[in-house]
Motif scaffolding. Structure first.
Motif, PDB file in Angstrom:
ATOM      1  N   PRO A   1       0.777  -1.376  -0.078  1.00 35.45           N
ATOM      2  CA  PRO A   1       0.079   0.187  -0.110  1.00 35.45           C
ATOM      3  C   PRO A   1       0.720   1.313  -0.081  1.00 35.45           C
ATOM      4  CG  PRO A   1      -0.698  -1.679   1.592  1.00 35.45           C
ATOM      5  CD  PRO A   1       0.497  -2.170   0.992  1.00 35.45           C
ATOM      6  N   ASP A   2       1.835   1.228   0.564  1.00 37.14           N
ATOM      7  CA  ASP A   2       2.811   2.507   0.655  1.00 37.14           C
ATOM      8  C   ASP A   2       3.717   2.599  -0.555  1.00 37.14           C
ATOM      9  OD1 ASP A   2       4.491   0.311   1.351  1.00 37.14           O
ATOM     10  OD2 ASP A   2       5.394   1.408   3.043  1.00 37.14           O
TER      11      ASP A   2
ATOM     12  N   PRO B   1       5.839   3.722  -3.869  1.00 38.39           N
ATOM     13  CA  PRO B   1       5.272   5.027  -4.717  1.00 38.39           C
ATOM     14  C   PRO B   1       4.782   4.749  -6.057  1.00 38.39           C
ATOM     15  CG  PRO B   1       7.642   4.643  -4.493  1.00 38.39           C
ATOM     16  CD  PRO B   1       7.122   3.796  -3.471  1.00 38.39           C
ATOM     17  N   ALA B   2       5.165   3.366  -6.546  1.00 37.64           N
ATOM     18  CA  ALA B   2       4.440   3.017  -7.988  1.00 37.64           C
ATOM     19  C   ALA B   2       3.115   2.470  -7.701  1.00 37.64           C
ATOM     20  CB  ALA B   2       5.335   2.201  -8.421  1.00 37.64           C
ATOM     21  N   ARG B   3       2.530   2.229  -6.591  1.00 35.35           N
ATOM     22  CA  ARG B   3       1.217   1.512  -6.570  1.00 35.35           C
ATOM     23  C   ARG B   3       0.194   2.021  -7.342  1.00 35.35           C
ATOM     24  NH1 ARG B   3      -1.443  -2.123  -3.291  1.00 35.35           N
ATOM     25  NH2 ARG B   3      -3.612  -1.695  -3.076  1.00 35.35           N
ATOM     26  N   ALA B   4      -0.001   3.404  -7.364  1.00 30.51           N
ATOM     27  CA  ALA B   4      -1.039   4.263  -7.901  1.00 30.51           C
ATOM     28  C   ALA B   4      -1.046   3.962  -9.504  1.00 30.51           C
ATOM     29  CB  ALA B   4      -1.201   5.434  -7.649  1.00 30.51           C
ATOM     30  N   TYR B   5       0.117   3.972  -9.852  1.00 35.41           N
ATOM     31  CA  TYR B   5       0.450   3.784 -11.567  1.00 35.41           C
ATOM     32  C   TYR B   5      -0.075   2.403 -11.965  1.00 35.41           C
ATOM     33  CZ  TYR B   5       2.790   2.456 -15.532  1.00 35.41           C
ATOM     34  OH  TYR B   5       2.868   1.947 -17.022  1.00 35.41           O
ATOM     35  N   PHE B   6       0.388   1.313 -11.174  1.00 30.00           N
ATOM     36  CA  PHE B   6       0.214  -0.022 -11.520  1.00 30.00           C
ATOM     37  C   PHE B   6      -1.342  -0.522 -11.327  1.00 30.00           C
ATOM     38  CE2 PHE B   6       4.751  -0.563 -11.547  1.00 30.00           C
ATOM     39  CZ  PHE B   6       4.953  -1.690 -12.405  1.00 30.00           C
TER      40      PHE B   6
END
Length: 207
Positions: free
Chosen positions: A119-120, A122-127
């Motif tokens: 969840p933390d 930095p690339a989570r939102a992109y993927f």
């Protein structure tokens, strides 16, 4: 006149970022993530180490930008090429072959996509956005096939799209572990399972 001048700095910044991303892509492909350094990337881009850090906070952010650019290029190429090829399986098979030409980038993609499940990260939102975009687009294409009677009974487009993503990711991971493995043939066989042949003489306009 003033508006043209105002665009100058933004265009220069975009060009500088693009140059850094190209340099990073070459460095990652040659040395891998661990072996690549921001100083090597800066040298390839013809700028200082500080200039790289002005545009990208760290190497993780730069790697995400490299993989996002590759993803964007593949989307553009897909729209341009998919219609010229005989089938989605042919296009995706060619895509896998292109990925095999840069195994280090394939490996970095696999590693980063797994790390981004945190969840933390930095690339989570992109993927998350990327996976949803691909799944939604694929499901839309498969709905068209369903309307043509080409999906097997009991297989809905959303499930088929999720299965296709899993197959593509899984085949590439298997190839990274054994680069003698043929991963294109199983991809074609998978399409044989989820897409029925067009019925002879059937009109797609028939309700």
């Amino acid at each position: 006149m003033d508006r043209t001048k105002a665009r100058g700095p933004y265009a220069k910044t975009a060009a500088r970022r693009a140059g850094i991303i190209r340099a990073a892509r070459d460095s990652f492909a040659e040395h891998g993530y661990e072996g690549a350094s921001l100083r090597d990337i800066a040298k390839r881009a013809g700028i200082t180490h500080a200039a790289v850090l002005h545009h990208f906070e760290n190497k993780d952010e730069l790697l995400t930008a490299v993989l996002a650019q590759r993803d964007d290029e593949e989307w553009e190429r897909g729209f341009a090429e998919a219609g010229a090829l005989d089938s989605p399986a042919q296009y995706l098979g060619e895509l896998l072959r292109r990925h095999q030409e840069t195994p280090e980038l394939m490996r970095l993609w696999a590693e980063l996509s797994a790390s981004a499940s945190r969840p933390d990260h930095p690339a989570r939102a992109y993927f998350v956005d990327r996976n949803e975009r691909v799944r939604s687009y694929t499901a839309g294409v498969l709905r068209e096939r369903e309307a043509q009677g080409r999906l097997p009974e009991g297989l809905d487009p959303d499930s088929a799209a999720a299965l296709l993503q899993a197959v593509l990711h899984g085949l590439q991971t298997q190839w990274l572990l054994n680069q003698e493995l043929d991963i294109v043939k199983p991809l074609h066989r998978f399409f044989d399972l989820i897409l029925l042949p067009v019925e002879r003489g059937r009109s797609t306009d028939t309700p």
